[in-house]
Scaffold this motif. Sequence first.
Motif, mmCIF file in Angstrom:
data_model
loop_
_atom_site.group_PDB
_atom_site.id
_atom_site.type_symbol
_atom_site.label_atom_id
_atom_site.label_comp_id
_atom_site.label_asym_id
_atom_site.label_seq_id
_atom_site.Cartn_x
_atom_site.Cartn_y
_atom_site.Cartn_z
ATOM 1 N N VAL A 1 0.838 -1.199 0.000
ATOM 2 C CA VAL A 1 0.000 0.000 0.000
ATOM 3 C C VAL A 1 0.876 1.253 0.000
ATOM 4 C CG1 VAL A 1 -1.721 1.331 1.284
ATOM 5 C CG2 VAL A 1 -1.903 -1.169 1.155
ATOM 6 N N SER A 2 1.839 1.286 0.915
ATOM 7 C CA SER A 2 2.751 2.423 0.970
ATOM 8 C C SER A 2 3.555 2.542 -0.315
ATOM 9 C CB SER A 2 3.697 2.275 2.161
ATOM 10 O OG SER A 2 4.598 3.345 2.226
ATOM 11 N N GLU A 3 3.986 1.423 -0.838
ATOM 12 C CA GLU A 3 4.757 1.443 -2.082
ATOM 13 C C GLU A 3 3.925 1.994 -3.234
ATOM 14 O OE1 GLU A 3 5.902 -2.587 -2.483
ATOM 15 O OE2 GLU A 3 7.366 -2.515 -0.833
ATOM 16 N N GLY A 4 2.664 1.619 -3.270
ATOM 17 C CA GLY A 4 1.791 2.106 -4.336
ATOM 18 C C GLY A 4 1.551 3.595 -4.248
ATOM 19 N N ILE A 5 1.339 4.079 -3.015
ATOM 20 C CA ILE A 5 1.149 5.515 -2.834
ATOM 21 C C ILE A 5 2.415 6.263 -3.224
ATOM 22 C CG2 ILE A 5 0.839 7.323 -1.099
ATOM 23 C CD1 ILE A 5 -1.127 5.423 0.308
ATOM 24 N N GLY A 6 3.572 5.709 -2.839
ATOM 25 C CA GLY A 6 4.842 6.337 -3.207
ATOM 26 C C GLY A 6 5.015 6.438 -4.707
ATOM 27 N N ALA A 7 4.656 5.371 -5.411
ATOM 28 C CA ALA A 7 4.772 5.383 -6.870
ATOM 29 C C ALA A 7 3.815 6.392 -7.492
ATOM 30 C CB ALA A 7 4.491 3.979 -7.418
ATOM 31 N N ALA A 8 2.596 6.486 -6.919
ATOM 32 C CA ALA A 8 1.612 7.424 -7.465
ATOM 33 C C ALA A 8 2.042 8.872 -7.254
ATOM 34 C CB ALA A 8 0.251 7.183 -6.817
ATOM 35 N N LEU A 9 2.726 9.128 -6.136
ATOM 36 C CA LEU A 9 3.117 10.497 -5.820
ATOM 37 C C LEU A 9 4.513 10.862 -6.304
ATOM 38 C CD1 LEU A 9 1.695 10.975 -2.206
ATOM 39 C CD2 LEU A 9 0.805 11.883 -4.352
ATOM 40 N N ALA A 10 5.212 9.926 -6.921
ATOM 41 C CA ALA A 10 6.567 10.224 -7.404
ATOM 42 C C ALA A 10 6.594 11.409 -8.362
ATOM 43 C CB ALA A 10 7.181 8.983 -8.060
ATOM 44 N N PRO A 11 5.660 11.523 -9.306
ATOM 45 C CA PRO A 11 5.677 12.718 -10.166
ATOM 46 C C PRO A 11 5.459 14.015 -9.394
ATOM 47 C CG PRO A 11 4.341 10.975 -11.140
ATOM 48 C CD PRO A 11 4.629 10.555 -9.746
ATOM 49 N N VAL A 12 4.614 13.957 -8.352
ATOM 50 C CA VAL A 12 4.390 15.141 -7.523
ATOM 51 C C VAL A 12 5.658 15.489 -6.763
ATOM 52 C CG1 VAL A 12 3.082 16.057 -5.568
ATOM 53 C CG2 VAL A 12 1.926 14.688 -7.310
ATOM 54 N N ASP A 13 6.343 14.471 -6.227
ATOM 55 C CA ASP A 13 7.604 14.718 -5.527
ATOM 56 C C ASP A 13 8.605 15.420 -6.439
ATOM 57 O OD1 ASP A 13 6.512 13.375 -3.371
ATOM 58 O OD2 ASP A 13 7.482 11.464 -3.853
ATOM 59 N N ALA A 14 8.697 14.941 -7.674
ATOM 60 C CA ALA A 14 9.633 15.539 -8.628
ATOM 61 C C ALA A 14 9.227 16.962 -8.977
ATOM 62 C CB ALA A 14 9.716 14.686 -9.893
ATOM 63 N N GLU A 15 7.928 17.191 -9.106
ATOM 64 C CA GLU A 15 7.431 18.527 -9.435
ATOM 65 C C GLU A 15 7.689 19.509 -8.291
ATOM 66 O OE1 GLU A 15 5.128 20.968 -12.298
ATOM 67 O OE2 GLU A 15 6.598 19.337 -12.282
ATOM 68 N N LEU A 16 7.484 19.058 -7.063
ATOM 69 C CA LEU A 16 7.768 19.908 -5.911
ATOM 70 C C LEU A 16 9.245 20.270 -5.859
ATOM 71 C CD1 LEU A 16 5.595 18.245 -3.125
ATOM 72 C CD2 LEU A 16 5.375 20.584 -3.954
ATOM 73 N N ALA A 17 10.102 19.303 -6.096
ATOM 74 C CA ALA A 17 11.550 19.564 -6.062
ATOM 75 C C ALA A 17 11.958 20.541 -7.164
ATOM 76 C CB ALA A 17 12.310 18.257 -6.196
ATOM 77 N N ARG A 18 11.308 20.434 -8.327
ATOM 78 C CA ARG A 18 11.655 21.309 -9.449
ATOM 79 C C ARG A 18 11.152 22.724 -9.234
ATOM 80 N NH1 ARG A 18 9.522 23.425 -14.016
ATOM 81 N NH2 ARG A 18 7.457 22.554 -13.638
ATOM 82 N N ARG A 19 9.906 22.856 -8.803
ATOM 83 C CA ARG A 19 9.299 24.172 -8.689
ATOM 84 C C ARG A 19 9.692 24.921 -7.420
ATOM 85 N NH1 ARG A 19 4.780 25.428 -11.908
ATOM 86 N NH2 ARG A 19 4.052 23.734 -13.251
#
Length: 427
Positions: free
Chosen positions: A15-33
């Motif tokens: 479950v945690s792994e799935g949420i992490g995978a789903a939010l990976a693009p958001v994590d990258a976007e936060l780091a970029r912006r």
Amino acid sequence: MSEHGTAATSLASTVSEGIGAALAPVDAELARRFPGDPGTRQPVHTVYVPGDAVTEDTVREWGEAALALLDQHAPDAASLAAVLGLGDELAGPVHDRVRAKLEREPVEDLRIDFEDGYGPRPDAEEDAAAAHAARLVAAACGTEGAPPYMGIRMKCMEAAVRDRGIRTLDIFLTGLMEAGGLPEGLVLTLPKVTYPEQVTALVRLCEEFEKARGLDNGRIGFEIQIETTQSILGPDGRATVAPMIEAAEGRATSLHYGTFDYSASCGVSAAYQAMDHPAADHAKAVMQVAAAGTGVRLSDGSTNVLPVGSQAKVHDAWRLHHGLVRRSLARAYYQGWDMHPGHLPTRYAAVYAFYREGFERAAARLAAYAGQAGGDVMDEPATAKALSNYLLRGLDCGALTGAEVARHSGMTRADLDTLTGRPGGAR
């Protein structure tokens, strides 16, 4: 039983792994912006000098003129404190530091102006002035007393002056390259931005210059001047500062508020155009929220009330300028414009008083935070970071010394860098 210990859980690790995978693009976007503050020194002001008026002696002359005004109208600590309303405990340290600053480094950021302060000129004349500016900047870099930040303000991207602005930028940057390369403290300013596409156009120009001269991609950054209503609110009713930062593709270094152009574009009459007008406060609040966390810094504008004439007029202008600078600092605008040598004494007096009057309290709170010693305020990590940044800014501008900060906080500059996430070596 959890694989991490004896505490009971109900969710499978997938479950945690799935949420992490789903939010990976958001994590990258936060780091970029939102990469956070760049951790480098920010100048406390920018001095604008027209491209036809700047010489190799300009900075020294500004410092000498500022010192002469100080000696004439506030020759000692008591007289300066009386004019500006400084407390007895601040009077001596502030006056001493102001004098030392004007002698050592009177200007922190010099912008050679090819826009409003320069105006339309024959092409040959502006070509020569742009080449001259490059030679001056190249020769000054690294010399004693030179501003750590220098550059030009080009003409804007509007159709009537676009080609001229591009050519001036090209001549200036080419001149720097021919003289040995782009200096670390290079700053370029794009004025009168109304649409993000104009920012994109400057990004493309920077890319092309980098390719032509073999520079690393992203080497050239620039400031965006916010001085039109369209740069705050677009024709569709949407706020536009954030899209301009995004359009810069990581090259935007700061947003500078243009007091008089913005006020005029709002219809404010000349007598009421000022840094503390409600229209200015609204624009700067939008800028502040849009820039938060992006690493793009903020600069306030200027006052056009000059400290010249009789002593009474000089003192009145000083009180006005000092109050406006203090107001900006309290609102987290740590930089502004200065238009006259007479503004330098009150710029530095306001900045030094701001950091000196609160540094012992800030240092004590940091010491308590680091030692978990309690006290009458319980600070969180975000507040500890803000306290550290406050002390670092005071160190950067010369308001504080490392020995003072260490004595009251128990922390070195390296410790403060660590708390704020600075890379260290920001000087």
